[in-house]
Design a protein around this motif. Structure first.
Motif, PDB file in Angstrom:
ATOM      1  N   HIS A 252       1.445   5.209   7.113  1.00 34.76           N
ATOM      2  CA  HIS A 252       0.288   5.661   6.303  1.00 34.76           C
ATOM      3  C   HIS A 252      -0.675   6.168   7.043  1.00 34.76           C
ATOM      4  O   HIS A 252      -1.476   7.005   6.637  1.00 34.76           O
ATOM      5  CB  HIS A 252      -0.225   4.647   5.557  1.00 34.76           C
TER       6      HIS A 252
ATOM      7  N   TRP B  46       2.081   8.838  -3.369  1.00 38.61           N
ATOM      8  CA  TRP B  46       1.483   7.342  -3.967  1.00 38.61           C
ATOM      9  C   TRP B  46       1.607   7.422  -5.530  1.00 38.61           C
ATOM     10  O   TRP B  46       0.752   8.801  -5.985  1.00 38.61           O
ATOM     11  CB  TRP B  46       0.126   6.898  -3.200  1.00 38.61           C
TER      12      TRP B  46
ATOM     13  N   GLN C 218       0.541   2.134  -6.731  1.00 38.31           N
ATOM     14  CA  GLN C 218       1.133   1.824  -5.304  1.00 38.31           C
ATOM     15  C   GLN C 218      -0.206   2.023  -4.298  1.00 38.31           C
ATOM     16  O   GLN C 218      -0.325   1.503  -3.283  1.00 38.31           O
ATOM     17  CB  GLN C 218       2.230   2.790  -4.913  1.00 38.31           C
ATOM     18  N   TYR C 219      -1.159   3.266  -4.597  1.00 41.21           N
ATOM     19  CA  TYR C 219      -2.032   3.445  -3.735  1.00 41.21           C
ATOM     20  C   TYR C 219      -3.147   2.113  -3.676  1.00 41.21           C
ATOM     21  O   TYR C 219      -3.853   2.022  -2.555  1.00 41.21           O
ATOM     22  CB  TYR C 219      -2.699   4.807  -3.882  1.00 41.21           C
TER      23      TYR C 219
ATOM     24  N   HIS D  38      -1.737  -0.380  -1.712  1.00 43.54           N
ATOM     25  CA  HIS D  38      -1.849  -0.259  -0.105  1.00 43.54           C
ATOM     26  C   HIS D  38      -3.237  -0.340   0.080  1.00 43.54           C
ATOM     27  O   HIS D  38      -3.367  -0.995   1.265  1.00 43.54           O
ATOM     28  CB  HIS D  38      -1.480   1.233  -0.125  1.00 43.54           C
ATOM     29  N   LYS D  39      -4.389   0.344  -0.335  1.00 38.85           N
ATOM     30  CA  LYS D  39      -5.657  -0.038   0.054  1.00 38.85           C
ATOM     31  C   LYS D  39      -6.046  -1.257   0.008  1.00 38.85           C
ATOM     32  O   LYS D  39      -6.649  -1.588   0.917  1.00 38.85           O
ATOM     33  CB  LYS D  39      -6.786   0.854  -1.129  1.00 38.85           C
TER      34      LYS D  39
END
Length: 197
Positions: free
Chosen positions: A74, A117, A121-122, A125-126
């Protein structure tokens, strides 16, 4: 690059580096402007492994290898650039810098066959990325939790336990030497690529 390949930062292609170049670049690129409460600064390679491990821990089901590889990579553009810009500077660097990092990220995603993304999903992730940042700020840099909330605007409570310690051993939260960080990053990357086939 150490491999002898040449990376054109303004017009990157997926053929401009190999995996070892990327791992070493990430291991020699430091978070937090290179500041650390330890003898060594924290590398982006170690941070990337932390985020991957946090995503694994937060997921009810086992993540697929493509998702895991995207998590691991990432921040790959930072290793190619050799620069992890601290958050407060990014607005001052402007659109040209954002475009440069977008081009590098696009080349990475293209080279490793990673899909873009999705919004969900993003978001996942964040969450992991911000949890890693809050915890690193406290345990690797030496900030207080209040400074994390006030300066970074991260409301997530920093972790107490280092998620990498059960995997790799060693002293919790201690930044790894660049050679070790590169080796561990490259090993995980090779494992995931093999799983993808």
């Amino acid at each position: 690059m150490p491999s002898g390949k040449r990376l054109d930062l303004l017009n990157p292609t997926p053929f401009d580096w190999d995996d070892a170049d990327l791992a070493l670049g990430l291991a020699r690129t430091y978070r937090w402007g290179g500041h650390s409460a330890w003898p060594l600064p924290l590398s982006v390679a170690q941070h990337s492994l932390t985020v991957l491990q946090l995503r694994r821990m937060a997921s009810a089901a086992q993540l697929d290898p493509v998702t895991e590889l995207r998590e691991l990579l990432h921040d790959a553009e930072e290793g190619l650039l050799g620069f992890d810009c601290i958050s407060v500077l990014k607005p001052f660097l402007g659109e040209a810098f954002r475009e440069l990092t977008r081009r590098l990220e696009h080349a990475v995603f293209l080279g490793y066959g990673l899909p873009a993304w999705t919004p969900s999903q993003y978001l996942a992730h964040k969450r992991a990325d911000r949890l890693a940042a809050a915890s690193e700020a406290v345990h690797a840099v030496g900030w207080s939790p209040e400074e994390v909330r006030r300066t970074l605007k991260i409301r997530i409570r920093p972790l107490t336990e280092d998620p990498l310690q059960p995997v790799y051993g060693g002293t919790p939260w201690e930044p790894w030497p660049p050679g070790l960080a590169a080796e561990r990053f490259l090993t995980e990357m090779a494992r995931l690529k093999q799983c993808i086939g």
